[in-house]
Design a protein around this motif. Structure first.
Motif, PDB file in Angstrom:
ATOM      1  N   ARG A 131      80.602 111.324  44.626  1.00 45.61           N
ATOM      2  CA  ARG A 131      80.035 110.858  45.907  1.00 45.61           C
ATOM      3  C   ARG A 131      80.626 109.516  46.308  1.00 45.61           C
ATOM      4  NH1 ARG A 131      74.938 112.011  43.036  1.00 45.61           N
ATOM      5  NH2 ARG A 131      74.353 114.194  43.454  1.00 45.61           N
ATOM      6  N   ASP A 137      79.300 111.959  53.002  1.00 39.63           N
ATOM      7  CA  ASP A 137      78.090 111.710  53.785  1.00 39.63           C
ATOM      8  C   ASP A 137      76.904 112.347  53.068  1.00 39.63           C
ATOM      9  OD1 ASP A 137      77.827 114.475  54.528  1.00 39.63           O
ATOM     10  OD2 ASP A 137      79.340 114.178  56.067  1.00 39.63           O
ATOM     11  N   PRO A 138      75.694 111.980  53.436  1.00 38.94           N
ATOM     12  CA  PRO A 138      74.511 112.450  52.694  1.00 38.94           C
ATOM     13  C   PRO A 138      74.423 113.973  52.567  1.00 38.94           C
ATOM     14  CG  PRO A 138      73.912 110.660  54.156  1.00 38.94           C
ATOM     15  CD  PRO A 138      75.341 111.002  54.466  1.00 38.94           C
ATOM     16  N   ASP A 139      74.774 114.701  53.637  1.00 39.10           N
ATOM     17  CA  ASP A 139      74.659 116.153  53.572  1.00 39.10           C
ATOM     18  C   ASP A 139      75.585 116.736  52.503  1.00 39.10           C
ATOM     19  OD1 ASP A 139      72.763 116.177  55.539  1.00 39.10           O
ATOM     20  OD2 ASP A 139      74.201 116.490  57.163  1.00 39.10           O
ATOM     21  N   LEU A 140      76.841 116.272  52.467  1.00 38.52           N
ATOM     22  CA  LEU A 140      77.779 116.749  51.454  1.00 38.52           C
ATOM     23  C   LEU A 140      77.423 116.213  50.073  1.00 38.52           C
ATOM     24  CD1 LEU A 140      81.323 116.638  53.103  1.00 38.52           C
ATOM     25  CD2 LEU A 140      80.070 118.643  52.308  1.00 38.52           C
ATOM     26  N   ASP A 142      74.599 115.755  48.778  1.00 37.80           N
ATOM     27  CA  ASP A 142      73.534 116.563  48.168  1.00 37.80           C
ATOM     28  C   ASP A 142      74.066 117.862  47.569  1.00 37.80           C
ATOM     29  OD1 ASP A 142      71.693 114.653  48.869  1.00 37.80           O
ATOM     30  OD2 ASP A 142      71.078 115.650  50.723  1.00 37.80           O
ATOM     31  N   LEU A 143      75.254 118.295  48.005  1.00 38.77           N
ATOM     32  CA  LEU A 143      75.831 119.533  47.495  1.00 38.77           C
ATOM     33  C   LEU A 143      76.526 119.345  46.149  1.00 38.77           C
ATOM     34  CD1 LEU A 143      77.410 120.942  50.793  1.00 38.77           C
ATOM     35  CD2 LEU A 143      75.196 121.515  49.776  1.00 38.77           C
ATOM     36  N   GLY A 169      82.118 119.795  56.688  1.00 33.17           N
ATOM     37  CA  GLY A 169      80.836 119.337  56.165  1.00 33.17           C
ATOM     38  C   GLY A 169      80.061 120.425  55.449  1.00 33.17           C
ATOM     39  N   GLY A 170      80.693 121.575  55.247  1.00 35.76           N
ATOM     40  CA  GLY A 170      80.004 122.677  54.577  1.00 35.76           C
ATOM     41  C   GLY A 170      80.583 122.975  53.204  1.00 35.76           C
ATOM     42  N   ARG A 171      79.941 123.892  52.524  1.00 30.60           N
ATOM     43  CA  ARG A 171      80.367 124.280  51.171  1.00 30.60           C
ATOM     44  C   ARG A 171      80.817 125.739  51.181  1.00 30.60           C
ATOM     45  NH1 ARG A 171      76.169 123.706  46.267  1.00 30.60           N
ATOM     46  NH2 ARG A 171      74.984 125.152  47.591  1.00 30.60           N
TER      47      ARG A 171
END
Length: 199
Positions: A131, A137-140, A142-143, A169-171
């Motif tokens: 991180r 960023d916070p959303d990523l 958390d993944l 920004g996705g997984r």
């Protein structure tokens, strides 16, 4: 003619001519070999044998990719969009630059995009280190849940029906192609006879 004198006996009558008799005896002395196959079937056997040899040669030369699976994060940096592939810790010695990365959605039939590895972490990074190092960023952030080897990749191509902006920004599911092996290694029993190849 005296009583003790034997009467003249006529010579034995020759039934077979001498030459014919000799040929007959020679033929009887020959070893008769069993016919194992009809001569007309020989071309068929040779064709099948040739086809088998060609099939083995093709199977030996044909290669299938060896891949590592992990999590792919699509990250928008200052200058470009990059891919972060989070791979299992045991893959540290298998991942290197220039290897191909493929990102898949849940269906996994065809890659959303392909990329090329530019850099690989020299050690296994903790979630906190990942991180911080890549300023997620916070959303990523958390993944990122587990320690991983991180491969940074640059996008080469995107599937025609894929809108890259929808995936930033996705997984996704990531596969890194780390080598190849002969198709024959998939055959049970045969793979035990083949030498192990370095990826």
């Amino acid at each position: 003619m005296s009583e003790n004198e034997a009467p003249d006996t006529p010579p034995a009558k020759v039934v077979f001519r001498e030459k014919a008799h000799r040929l007959y005896v020679q033929n009887q002395q020959k070893i008769v070999l069993l016919k194992l196959a009809r001569p007309k079937l020989f071309p068929v056997y040779w064709t099948l044998l040739g086809a088998l040899a060609v099939s083995i040669a093709l199977a030996w030369s044909a290669q299938i990719p060896v891949t590592l699976t992990g999590t792919g994060l699509i990250v928008e940096s200052v200058d470009e969009t990059i891919i972060l592939s989070l791979l299992p810790p045991h893959s540290l010695d298998q991942v290197s630059t220039s290897q191909e990365v493929q990102l898949f959605d849940e269906r996994g039939s065809e890659p959303l995009l392909t990329a090329r590895v530019l850099d690989v972490s020299t050690e296994v990074l903790s979630p906190a280190e990942i991180r911080e190092r890549f300023a997620l960023d916070p959303d990523l952030a958390d993944l990122v849940e587990q320690p991983a080897v991180v491969a940074v990749a640059k996008i080469d191509s995107v599937r025609t029906d894929t809108d890259l902006d929808d995936w930033i920004g996705g997984r996704t599911n990531a596969r890194v192609v780390v080598g190849s092996k002969p198709v024959l290694q998939l055959v049970p029993g045969v793979r035990d006879l083949l030498p192990e190849e370095d990826s």
